[in-house]
Design a protein around this motif. Structure first.
Motif, PDB file in Angstrom:
ATOM      1  N   LEU A  24       0.787  -1.227   0.000  1.00 10.95           N
ATOM      2  CA  LEU A  24       0.000   0.000   0.000  1.00 10.95           C
ATOM      3  C   LEU A  24       0.825   1.287   0.000  1.00 10.95           C
ATOM      4  O   LEU A  24       0.260   2.376  -0.066  1.00 10.95           O
ATOM      5  CB  LEU A  24      -0.965   0.006   1.193  1.00 10.95           C
ATOM      6  CG  LEU A  24      -1.962  -1.154   1.241  1.00 10.95           C
ATOM      7  CD1 LEU A  24      -2.853  -1.040   2.467  1.00 10.95           C
ATOM      8  CD2 LEU A  24      -2.796  -1.221  -0.030  1.00 10.95           C
ATOM      9  N   ARG A  26       2.725   4.472  -1.229  1.00  4.18           N
ATOM     10  CA  ARG A  26       2.485   5.277  -2.432  1.00  4.18           C
ATOM     11  C   ARG A  26       3.572   6.312  -2.672  1.00  4.18           C
ATOM     12  O   ARG A  26       3.386   7.241  -3.458  1.00  4.18           O
ATOM     13  CB  ARG A  26       1.115   5.939  -2.335  1.00  4.18           C
ATOM     14  CG  ARG A  26      -0.004   4.896  -2.342  1.00  4.18           C
ATOM     15  CD  ARG A  26      -1.358   5.530  -2.209  1.00  4.18           C
ATOM     16  NE  ARG A  26      -1.632   5.751  -0.798  1.00  4.18           N
ATOM     17  CZ  ARG A  26      -2.505   6.622  -0.345  1.00  4.18           C
ATOM     18  NH1 ARG A  26      -3.189   7.365  -1.159  1.00  4.18           N
ATOM     19  NH2 ARG A  26      -2.702   6.770   0.950  1.00  4.18           N
ATOM     20  N   HIS A 105      -7.219   8.878   4.096  1.00  2.93           N
ATOM     21  CA  HIS A 105      -8.552   8.362   3.805  1.00  2.93           C
ATOM     22  C   HIS A 105      -8.527   6.836   3.645  1.00  2.93           C
ATOM     23  O   HIS A 105      -7.608   6.279   3.067  1.00  2.93           O
ATOM     24  CB  HIS A 105      -9.096   9.020   2.536  1.00  2.93           C
ATOM     25  CG  HIS A 105     -10.517   8.679   2.260  1.00  2.93           C
ATOM     26  ND1 HIS A 105     -11.543   9.067   3.078  1.00  2.93           N
ATOM     27  CD2 HIS A 105     -11.077   7.967   1.270  1.00  2.93           C
ATOM     28  CE1 HIS A 105     -12.674   8.618   2.595  1.00  2.93           C
ATOM     29  NE2 HIS A 105     -12.421   7.939   1.502  1.00  2.93           N
ATOM     30  N   CYS A 106      -9.523   6.193   4.187  1.00  3.74           N
ATOM     31  CA  CYS A 106      -9.716   4.738   4.128  1.00  3.74           C
ATOM     32  C   CYS A 106      -8.705   3.941   4.938  1.00  3.74           C
ATOM     33  O   CYS A 106      -8.663   2.714   4.846  1.00  3.74           O
ATOM     34  CB  CYS A 106      -9.772   4.216   2.690  1.00  3.74           C
ATOM     35  SG  CYS A 106     -11.246   4.761   1.804  1.00  3.74           S
ATOM     36  N   SER A 107      -7.897   4.609   5.748  1.00  2.50           N
ATOM     37  CA  SER A 107      -6.969   3.894   6.621  1.00  2.50           C
ATOM     38  C   SER A 107      -7.745   3.347   7.812  1.00  2.50           C
ATOM     39  O   SER A 107      -8.578   4.045   8.376  1.00  2.50           O
ATOM     40  CB  SER A 107      -5.876   4.849   7.125  1.00  2.50           C
ATOM     41  OG  SER A 107      -5.224   4.316   8.257  1.00  2.50           O
ATOM     42  N   SER A 111      -8.022   7.250   8.986  1.00  3.92           N
ATOM     43  CA  SER A 111      -9.086   7.846   8.188  1.00  3.92           C
ATOM     44  C   SER A 111      -9.885   8.815   9.062  1.00  3.92           C
ATOM     45  O   SER A 111     -10.137   8.546  10.234  1.00  3.92           O
ATOM     46  CB  SER A 111     -10.009   6.756   7.638  1.00  3.92           C
ATOM     47  OG  SER A 111     -10.970   7.326   6.781  1.00  3.92           O
ATOM     48  N   THR A 141      -7.051   8.120  -1.139  1.00  3.74           N
ATOM     49  CA  THR A 141      -6.429   6.834  -1.469  1.00  3.74           C
ATOM     50  C   THR A 141      -5.826   6.813  -2.868  1.00  3.74           C
ATOM     51  O   THR A 141      -4.940   6.016  -3.138  1.00  3.74           O
ATOM     52  CB  THR A 141      -7.441   5.681  -1.342  1.00  3.74           C
ATOM     53  OG1 THR A 141      -8.588   5.991  -2.129  1.00  3.74           O
ATOM     54  CG2 THR A 141      -7.839   5.455   0.093  1.00  3.74           C
ATOM     55  N   ASN A 142      -6.277   7.690  -3.759  1.00  7.58           N
ATOM     56  CA  ASN A 142      -5.724   7.695  -5.116  1.00  7.58           C
ATOM     57  C   ASN A 142      -4.493   8.594  -5.240  1.00  7.58           C
ATOM     58  O   ASN A 142      -3.924   8.720  -6.306  1.00  7.58           O
ATOM     59  CB  ASN A 142      -6.778   8.091  -6.144  1.00  7.58           C
ATOM     60  CG  ASN A 142      -7.293   9.503  -5.950  1.00  7.58           C
ATOM     61  OD1 ASN A 142      -6.959  10.180  -4.981  1.00  7.58           O
ATOM     62  ND2 ASN A 142      -8.134   9.944  -6.867  1.00  7.58           N
TER      63      ASN A 142
END
Length: 161
Positions: A24, A26, A105-107, A111, A141-142
């Motif tokens: 994950l 980035r 986000h989305c962690s 998050s 997330t993107n």
């Protein structure tokens, strides 16, 4: 040199992608574009410890919030939050501006919107209990450090103002 008396609190992995679950990550090391914006604004950085790393180390597998949500994990998160609430209060008492808190986000841990991560859930609850109002921002997330990111960077500029 005069201090800006401005501080931002950021999720650990914004400065250290090496602690992110292997598939994950980035960025090679840090979200340099985000960090550069903070530094160029004369804002000090306070890095929140990573409870996932403290709990399971570097070789952990990706897990959901439900998988992390245990007494032991929440205890680590609460300890981090209690320490950081004292730091926030000290800054406020010395008339510093807390620019905000930046999450991921989305962690399952960091998050802020949607399904709030466990660390941020504990932090936001205690801030509310203490009647401390701090703005928040999330890295989506993107977001990929080497990819197209102008939209998020302009929104982050607005957040830092």
């Amino acid at each position: 040199m005069n201090r800006s008396k401005k501080v931002i609190f950021i999720s650990h992995c914004i400065l250290n992608q090496n602690t992110v679950v292997k598939p994950l990550a980035r960025a090679k090391g840090a979200y340099t574009s985000i960090i550069k914006k903070i530094l160029d604004s004369g804002i000090g950085i306070h890095q929140l410890p990573c409870p996932e790393y403290l709990f399971l180390g570097l070789d952990r597998k990706p897990m959901s919030k439900e998988e992390y949500d245990s007494y032991e994990y929440r205890k680590i998160c609460r300890e981090i939050v209690l320490m950081n609430i004292q730091i926030i209060k000290e800054y406020i008492n010395k008339e510093y501006k807390i620019v905000g808190i930046v999450g991921i986000h989305c962690s399952p841990t960091c998050s802020i919107s949607g399904q709030t991560g466990i660390l941020m859930e504990e932090l936001l609850k205690l801030l509310d209990d203490e009647k401390i109002d701090i703005r928040t921002f999330e890295i989506l997330t993107n977001y990929i450090e080497d990819g197209e990111k102008q939209d998020i960077l302009s929104k982050f500029d607005d957040f830092l103002r």
